[in-house]
Structures are given as structure tokens and as C-alpha cells.
Enzyme design. Structure first.
Site, short mmCIF file in Angstrom:
data_model
loop_
_atom_site.label_atom_id
_atom_site.label_comp_id
_atom_site.label_asym_id
_atom_site.label_seq_id
_atom_site.Cartn_x
_atom_site.Cartn_y
_atom_site.Cartn_z
N GLU A 175 0.90 -1.14 0.07
CA GLU A 175 -0.10 0.05 -0.17
C GLU A 175 0.78 1.30 -0.17
OE1 GLU A 175 -2.74 -0.69 3.44
OE2 GLU A 175 -4.14 -1.75 2.07
N GLU A 380 -5.50 -8.44 -1.51
CA GLU A 380 -6.07 -8.28 -0.18
C GLU A 380 -7.72 -8.10 -0.36
OE1 GLU A 380 -4.63 -5.58 2.98
OE2 GLU A 380 -2.58 -5.98 2.43
C1 BG6 Z 1 -4.49 -3.26 4.68
C2 BG6 Z 1 -3.10 -3.72 5.05
O1 BG6 Z 1 -4.76 -1.95 4.77
O2 BG6 Z 1 -5.74 -3.52 5.34
C3 BG6 Z 1 -3.15 -4.82 5.87
O3 BG6 Z 1 -2.53 -3.91 3.99
C4 BG6 Z 1 -4.61 -4.73 7.04
O4 BG6 Z 1 -2.13 -4.73 6.72
C5 BG6 Z 1 -5.77 -4.78 6.18
O5 BG6 Z 1 -4.37 -5.55 8.07
C6 BG6 Z 1 -7.07 -4.68 6.75
O6 BG6 Z 1 -7.00 -3.76 7.73
P1 BG6 Z 1 -7.36 -3.78 9.23
O7 BG6 Z 1 -7.16 -2.37 9.83
O8 BG6 Z 1 -8.74 -4.28 9.38
O9 BG6 Z 1 -6.01 -4.72 9.68
#
Ligand code: BG6
Length: 481
Positions: A175, A380
């Protein structure tokens, strides 16, 4: 529909959120290790030194460091074709600026990769996932200084050579566009904008866009340099960028809303992809820098470095969408990954207020592929939710199955539309620490881990209902959802 032969189904994680063992095997502290736990309503704090009696979730996390064999076996049972993980930079270079790597750290990842390969799982490695060595923060204020580029290149050179025959897919920065946002300075760049007052996350941010964008430029240069290096070390390496795609819709059809949505999409989402895929800054970025008095120091030759270090594929995270409005009248707001926005009346939201929008993934995939025309990967996507362990020990996470199913359906539609999609790694395939809140309660996994927000629990693992569902998805290559 079935995905193409060799489609990379799998799951994604980050070292600081699941590895633990923060001081084991010679590891040094990373920026994440200086972040306390938090909750939905209490933000995490950054502490300049480790405070006695304060809870730091990354220190033990879910202890993959000692459980990797068991965990990888479960990924194998699900049929993972790939597993996205990050290398913890400070296992290899504990302070970040040493000249020689730490052998014990290198050995750990040898073991992990061997275990993955034994299960037929292709590793997909994020080189830097919110894990800048804290030593570099102290010495250089992190990525704000150009010196850090050399440290990163040395680190990459080390891991590229060491894992040349074990890893094929690499992502340079997780990111990377987090640095376009004030909240991203520490997490993304290891930068303390307020000197010794390290409370950016909790007490409001004294922002300094010039520092942030300078740091981003350093990351662009670092990324471009190592893409070139990677290809030299192993021409079969595939190196990608990784963007947090925060899909934005105009709140109304008012042309002002349309233009504002475009402007924000360009700055937050497109700027980084443009530099990393095309190899130069887009016009809108230059205009933005000029209008905001941001003067980026570029050295002679930087243009050439960027041009020669274009990535092989584009990867991104996708969780939700938001709306934007040019109307000064305030609308109801919604939360989101990294950034919130205006609430969309047509969408439902997760327990953490992120708006669920599977069709937005279809739109985003088309939007990205239309622009860059290189292979794309969703690295993701997932649902952070509260899971309940029933009396019989089962965890019936139908809501997670529904979320993933709806997103995969839309993803497949984008593929039917011609998007060249390499793979899909569901975020947090095993429960891990939330990056934004530091919670364990915000669970994403197919695999449940017995641990709570305060660190209690025996770290036992067990499959949730979604575990068996995803296994079937992979077995049928996306046909049976
Ligand atoms: C992304 C990141 O922003 O979202 C991860 O790359 C992160 O590291 C994921 O865990 C989900 O966000 P969160 O805040 O729910 O863990």
C-alpha cells in the site's frame, strides 16, 4: 466460471501482524513494534520507547514464528496455490543499516519457504509491509531521508540472492499510496512528523505533506531500483506494486461531484500506480505539488531510474468503497480502509463500518486494467468481523462466506470482461492483529486463533466454516462458490 489454469488462489498476511517473536533470532524492532494495542474507539499509540506494562500486539501476534509448520499445513489442506507474506526487514537487518545480514533471520525464511514449497504453495513476498526498521526512524526519520534507499536496496539484494530459487513473486511496498495520506507517515514511511511527540495516530496529526511526498519519492526510487536488480538476479522474477485501492464514487451526478471523485481517485489511488507502472509522474501530480507548495528534491538520473524500474504486475487491496461530494453541506460519513468517506445509501457496512461493495471490485478491476494493461492481482480482500465460537467448538462464519463469494463473483465478471487477473489472496487467511486498530477481535481468517485483544488465549488454531468453503472454491478453480 473457472479461472484460468495456474490461477493463484491463496491467502495474505504481514509479518508484523502475525509472526510475533519480535526479539527472537536476532530481530530488531520495527515501526510496528512501537505501536500499542487499540480498539474500535481508542486509537493505537506510537511510543518512542517500549513502555513497561503497555501491550504491543505485534510482539507475540499469533506467533507464526513458532507455529509456521502447523499453519502452512492448514494452508496446504485448503489447497492454497500461493501464500502472501512479508519478510520482516528487521529479522534480516535488525537496525536497517547494517552492512551484513543476520543469518538467523535468513534461515527462518528459508524454513518457511521450504515448508510452503513442500505443500506446493508458491510464496508471494511483500518486501516491506509497514515494517520499516525503527533504527532507521531514529537515525534518519525513516523514508524522509534518501539514505534509506541504499539500506532497502541492500536488503533486497540480500533476499533476492538468498531466495532466488524459492520465491518468484515479489511486491516492493505494501500500500505504497498510504504516504499520500497524513495518517500514513509512520506506518508507511517510518516518519515521525512531530519529532518527539509521537502521538500522531491518537492526538491528531500535525501534517507535513512535503515530507510525506519526499518520502514517497524515495520509495518510488527504491522500488524502481530493486525491480531492475530483481530482473538482473533472476530474469524469471515477477515484481509488482501494491496499492490500497480506495474506490470512490461521486455522491451525485452533479459534475462537481464527478470531478472531485476523479481528482481524489487520481491522487489517492492512481498517482502511485502511474509512477510504478508507467515510470513517470502524471501531470495531475505535478499540478497538485505546485498548488500545495510541495517541492520534491529529485536528483539527476531519478527520471531514468523510474523509467527503467517499471513493475511487471499491478496488485492491490480492496475492501470497500466510499462516496465523495463537493457539496459543503455535510453528509453522513462512513469508515474505510485508510480513508473514510461519505456513506453510500445503497450499501451495507461491516461491524467496523466499512461499506461492503462487491460490484465495486468489478468496477475497480476494469478501471485499473483499462489504464495499465498489465496483469493484475487482488492481494487483499476480506471481512473483519466478530466471530463466535459455539459450544460445540464450531465457528459458523456465513457472513464471511457471503462477503467473499459476492466479491469472487464480481471478480470473475471482470475476468470475463477481459481483465488479465493472476490471482486472489484473501486478507488475513488466519486470524491476525488488525493493522488499524491493533485488535484481535477484528477477525478475517479461515482459521481461528485463540487470542483476544489483551493477549489472552492459548493460540490454538481451528478451521472455521469458511475454511471448507474456500477449499472447495480452490478445488473447483472458482466454479463452485
Ligand atoms: C490493509 C493492510 O490496509 O488492510 C493490512 O495492508 C491490513 O495490513 C488490512 O491489516 C486490513 O485492515 P485492518 O485495519 O482491518 O487490519
Amino acid at each position: 466460471m473457472k479461472m484460468k489454469e495456474g490461477f493463484l488462489w491463496g491467502g495474505a498476511t504481514a509479518a508484523n501482524q502475525f509472526e510475533g517473536g519480535w526479539k527472537e533470532g536476532g530481530k530488531g524492532p520495527s515501526t510496528s513494534d512501537m505501536m500499542t494495542g487499540g480498539t474500535h474507539t481508542t486509537p493505537r499509540r506510537i511510543t518512542p520507547v517500549i513502555e513497561e506494562g503497555t501491550y504491543y500486539p505485534s510482539h507475540e501476534a499469533i506467533d507464526f514464528y513458532h507455529h509456521y509448520k502447523e499453519d502452512i499445513k492448514m494452508f496446504g489442506e485448503m489447497g492454497f496455490k500461493t501464500f502472501r507474506m512479508s519478510i520482516n526487514w528487521t529479522r534480516i537487518f535488525p537496525n536497517g543499516d547494517e552492512l551484513e545480514p543476520n543469518e538467523e533471520g535468513l534461515k527462518f525464511y528459508d524454513n518457511v519457504f521450504d515448508e510452503l514449497l513442500k505443500q506446493g504453495i508458491e510464496p508471494l513476498v511483500t518486501i516491506s509491509h509497514y515494517e520499516t526498521p525503527y533504527g532507521l526512524t531514529k537515525k534518519y526519520n525513516g523514508w524522509a531521508s534518501r539514505e534509506v534507499i541504499d539500506c532497502y536496496v541492500r536488503y533486497c539484494d540480500t533476499i533476492f540472492r538468498r531466495y532466488k530459487d524459492k520465491v518468484k513473486y515479489w511486491l516492493t511496498f505494501n500500500e505504497i499510496n498510504i504516504l499520500t495520506m497524513p495518517m500514513g507517515a509512520f506506518m508507511g514511511g517510518g516518519i515521525l512528523l512531530n519529532g518527539d511527540d509521537n502521538s500522531e495516530l491518537s492526538n491528531g496529526i500535525k501534517d507535513n505533506p512535503s515530507v510525506r511526498f519526499q518520502a514517497l519519492h524515495h520509495q518510488f526510487i527504491a522500488s524502481a531500483k530493486v525491480v531492475k536488480l530483481a530482473h538482473k538476479i533472476n530474469p524469471n522474477f515477477k515484481v509488482g506494486c501494491m496499492i490500497a485501492y480506495m474506490t470512490l464514487y461521486p455522491f451525485t451526478c452533479n459534475p462537481d461531484d464527478i470531478l472531485l471523485a476523479q481528482e481524489k481517485d487520481q491522487l489517492q489511488n492512481m498517482l502511485c500506480g502511474d509512477v510504478q507502472v508507467r515510470g513517470y509522474y502524471p501531470g495531475f501530480a505535478k499540478k497538485f505539488f505546485k498548488e500545495n507548495g510541495i517541492n520534491i528534491k529529485m536528483e539527476d538520473g531519478d527520471d531514468k531510474i523510474l523509467k527503467e524500474g517499471c513493475v511487471d504486475f499491478y496488485s492491490f487491496s480492496y475492501y470497500m468503497s466510499n462516496c465523495v461530494s463537493a457539496d459543503p453541506v455535510k453528509q453522513e460519513e462512513a469508515k474505510g480502509n485508510l480513508m473514510g468517506g461519505i456513506k453510500n445509501p445503497y450499501l451495507k457496512a461491516s461491524d467496523w463500518g466499512w461499506q461492503i461493495d462487491p460490484k465495486g471490485l468489478n468496477w475497480t478491476l476494469n478501471h485499473i486494467y483499462d489504464r495499465y494493461q498489465i496483469p493484475v492481482m487482488v492481494v487483499e480482500n476480506g471481512l473483519g468481523a466478530v466471530d463466535v465460537v459455539e459450544e460445540d467448538g464450531s465457528i459458523n462464519d456465513d457472513y464471511r462466506i457471503e462477503y467473499l463469494k459476492d466479491h469472487i463473483i464480481e471478480m470473475e465478471k471482470a475476468v470475463e470482461n477481459g481483465v488479465d487477473l493472476m490471482g486472489y489472496t484473501m486478507w488475513g487467511c488466519i486470524d491476525l492483529v488488525s493493522a488499524s486498530t491493533g485488535e484481535m477481535k477484528k477477525r478475517y481468517g479461515f482459521i481461528y486463533v485463540d487470542k483476544d485483544n489483551d493477549g489472552n488465549g492459548d493460540l490454538g488454531r481451528k478451521p472455521k466454516k469458511s475454511f471448507y468453503w474456500y477449499k472447495k472454491v480452490i478445488e473447483t478453480n472458482g466454479e463452485e462458490l
